[in-house]
Scaffold this motif. Sequence first.
Motif, mmCIF file in Angstrom:
data_model
loop_
_atom_site.group_PDB
_atom_site.id
_atom_site.type_symbol
_atom_site.label_atom_id
_atom_site.label_comp_id
_atom_site.label_asym_id
_atom_site.label_seq_id
_atom_site.Cartn_x
_atom_site.Cartn_y
_atom_site.Cartn_z
ATOM 1 N N GLY A 49 9.064 -2.818 -2.512
ATOM 2 C CA GLY A 49 8.648 -4.115 -3.015
ATOM 3 C C GLY A 49 7.163 -4.237 -3.247
ATOM 4 O O GLY A 49 6.618 -5.345 -3.255
ATOM 5 N N LEU A 50 6.483 -3.113 -3.420
ATOM 6 C CA LEU A 50 5.034 -3.097 -3.604
ATOM 7 C C LEU A 50 4.677 -2.418 -4.913
ATOM 8 O O LEU A 50 5.488 -1.697 -5.489
ATOM 9 C CB LEU A 50 4.371 -2.336 -2.446
ATOM 10 C CG LEU A 50 4.543 -2.941 -1.050
ATOM 11 C CD1 LEU A 50 4.168 -1.927 0.015
ATOM 12 C CD2 LEU A 50 3.702 -4.206 -0.912
ATOM 13 N N ASP A 51 3.439 -2.628 -5.363
ATOM 14 C CA ASP A 51 2.938 -1.860 -6.497
ATOM 15 C C ASP A 51 1.753 -1.016 -6.031
ATOM 16 O O ASP A 51 1.267 -1.177 -4.903
ATOM 17 C CB ASP A 51 2.591 -2.757 -7.698
ATOM 18 C CG ASP A 51 1.426 -3.700 -7.455
ATOM 19 O OD1 ASP A 51 0.498 -3.361 -6.698
ATOM 20 O OD2 ASP A 51 1.434 -4.786 -8.059
ATOM 21 N N THR A 52 1.297 -0.120 -6.871
ATOM 22 C CA THR A 52 0.236 0.811 -6.456
ATOM 23 C C THR A 52 -1.052 0.088 -6.082
ATOM 24 O O THR A 52 -1.754 0.518 -5.173
ATOM 25 C CB THR A 52 -0.051 1.868 -7.536
ATOM 26 O OG1 THR A 52 -0.371 1.227 -8.752
ATOM 27 C CG2 THR A 52 1.102 2.816 -7.713
ATOM 28 N N GLY A 53 -1.360 -1.007 -6.758
ATOM 29 C CA GLY A 53 -2.566 -1.764 -6.433
ATOM 30 C C GLY A 53 -2.501 -2.364 -5.040
ATOM 31 O O GLY A 53 -3.481 -2.337 -4.284
ATOM 32 N N GLU A 54 -1.355 -2.910 -4.700
ATOM 33 C CA GLU A 54 -1.178 -3.482 -3.367
ATOM 34 C C GLU A 54 -1.237 -2.391 -2.296
ATOM 35 O O GLU A 54 -1.861 -2.574 -1.245
ATOM 36 C CB GLU A 54 0.153 -4.220 -3.289
ATOM 37 C CG GLU A 54 0.214 -5.451 -4.168
ATOM 38 C CD GLU A 54 1.610 -5.979 -4.394
ATOM 39 O OE1 GLU A 54 1.720 -7.163 -4.731
ATOM 40 O OE2 GLU A 54 2.598 -5.208 -4.241
ATOM 41 N N VAL A 55 -0.610 -1.260 -2.578
ATOM 42 C CA VAL A 55 -0.626 -0.154 -1.623
ATOM 43 C C VAL A 55 -2.051 0.367 -1.442
ATOM 44 O O VAL A 55 -2.451 0.709 -0.322
ATOM 45 C CB VAL A 55 0.344 0.964 -2.066
ATOM 46 C CG1 VAL A 55 0.172 2.207 -1.209
ATOM 47 C CG2 VAL A 55 1.775 0.469 -1.998
ATOM 48 N N ASP A 56 -2.834 0.403 -2.523
ATOM 49 C CA ASP A 56 -4.236 0.811 -2.396
ATOM 50 C C ASP A 56 -4.964 -0.058 -1.369
ATOM 51 O O ASP A 56 -5.716 0.449 -0.537
ATOM 52 C CB ASP A 56 -4.959 0.715 -3.741
ATOM 53 C CG ASP A 56 -4.729 1.906 -4.645
ATOM 54 O OD1 ASP A 56 -4.195 2.925 -4.169
ATOM 55 O OD2 ASP A 56 -5.109 1.813 -5.824
ATOM 56 N N VAL A 57 -4.742 -1.362 -1.432
ATOM 57 C CA VAL A 57 -5.382 -2.263 -0.471
ATOM 58 C C VAL A 57 -4.883 -1.978 0.940
ATOM 59 O O VAL A 57 -5.681 -1.816 1.875
ATOM 60 C CB VAL A 57 -5.142 -3.749 -0.843
ATOM 61 C CG1 VAL A 57 -5.633 -4.677 0.271
ATOM 62 C CG2 VAL A 57 -5.823 -4.095 -2.156
ATOM 63 N N LEU A 58 -3.569 -1.895 1.108
ATOM 64 C CA LEU A 58 -2.998 -1.651 2.438
ATOM 65 C C LEU A 58 -3.486 -0.327 3.026
ATOM 66 O O LEU A 58 -3.887 -0.277 4.198
ATOM 67 C CB LEU A 58 -1.464 -1.670 2.366
ATOM 68 C CG LEU A 58 -0.814 -3.008 2.022
ATOM 69 C CD1 LEU A 58 0.690 -2.833 1.827
ATOM 70 C CD2 LEU A 58 -1.112 -4.059 3.071
ATOM 71 N N PHE A 59 -3.463 0.731 2.229
ATOM 72 C CA PHE A 59 -3.892 2.044 2.722
ATOM 73 C C PHE A 59 -5.389 2.041 3.044
ATOM 74 O O PHE A 59 -5.829 2.655 4.019
ATOM 75 C CB PHE A 59 -3.581 3.134 1.707
ATOM 76 C CG PHE A 59 -2.137 3.585 1.680
ATOM 77 C CD1 PHE A 59 -1.156 2.971 2.435
ATOM 78 C CD2 PHE A 59 -1.763 4.637 0.872
ATOM 79 C CE1 PHE A 59 0.168 3.397 2.400
ATOM 80 C CE2 PHE A 59 -0.449 5.088 0.831
ATOM 81 C CZ PHE A 59 0.518 4.470 1.597
ATOM 82 N N THR A 60 -6.182 1.374 2.227
ATOM 83 C CA THR A 60 -7.631 1.318 2.475
ATOM 84 C C THR A 60 -7.916 0.592 3.783
ATOM 85 O O THR A 60 -8.752 1.050 4.581
ATOM 86 C CB THR A 60 -8.354 0.623 1.300
ATOM 87 O OG1 THR A 60 -8.113 1.378 0.108
ATOM 88 C CG2 THR A 60 -9.845 0.530 1.543
ATOM 89 N N LEU A 61 -7.225 -0.514 4.022
ATOM 90 C CA LEU A 61 -7.420 -1.229 5.285
ATOM 91 C C LEU A 61 -6.970 -0.375 6.461
ATOM 92 O O LEU A 61 -7.653 -0.317 7.491
ATOM 93 C CB LEU A 61 -6.650 -2.555 5.258
ATOM 94 C CG LEU A 61 -7.180 -3.605 4.289
ATOM 95 C CD1 LEU A 61 -6.227 -4.792 4.210
ATOM 96 C CD2 LEU A 61 -8.582 -4.065 4.677
ATOM 97 N N ARG A 62 -5.848 0.314 6.322
ATOM 98 C CA ARG A 62 -5.318 1.124 7.429
ATOM 99 C C ARG A 62 -6.252 2.265 7.784
ATOM 100 O O ARG A 62 -6.498 2.546 8.958
ATOM 101 C CB ARG A 62 -3.932 1.663 7.054
ATOM 102 C CG ARG A 62 -3.312 2.592 8.092
ATOM 103 C CD ARG A 62 -3.042 1.848 9.394
ATOM 104 N NE ARG A 62 -2.257 2.621 10.315
ATOM 105 C CZ ARG A 62 -2.762 3.403 11.280
ATOM 106 N NH1 ARG A 62 -4.079 3.505 11.428
ATOM 107 N NH2 ARG A 62 -1.963 4.056 12.092
#
Length: 166
Positions: A49-62
């Motif tokens: 349920g995510l797109d690459t832009g959202e995952v970029d944010v999540l991975f960067t924060l993690r």
Amino acid sequence: MSDAVDTVRNAWSRERPDVDNWPVGVVGRTQRLARVLEDELQSFFRQFGLDTGEVDVLFTLRRSGAPYGLMPTQLVKTLMVTSGAVTKRINRLEARKFVERIPDTLDRRIVQVRLTKQGLAMVDRIFAPHIANEARLLEGLDRDKLDQLADLLRTLLQSLGDTPRR
């Protein structure tokens, strides 16, 4: 064995034999590869349920380390997108309870974007399968060639002024 880029190069060689079009072999294939990889990654993340832009944010924060938060300006620099794009991504992730905005205790105009427990769980759930998916996408070359390719791409990016952003 030829590909679509060879077809383009051959057509240009026929139409403009006076121009050596060898760069199209690298740039054209790099552009096509970027599109194919983006499509594959987008398809993978859609399962969650995510797109690459959202995952970029999540991975960067993690990968920023505990407490898994950054200022929006840091996200803009790291993700190399506009502040508007980052704001839209944060808004979508906040609506899904994957991130929260934490106001600064001294200046409430300053906020930190931080992973929530749900956001951290999502990242930790998809990261290993994501890496396995990337490995699958690279199965066409052996590891030594992939390491060489990574080194060559790093050198090319550096020659074009790409430097780490902090």
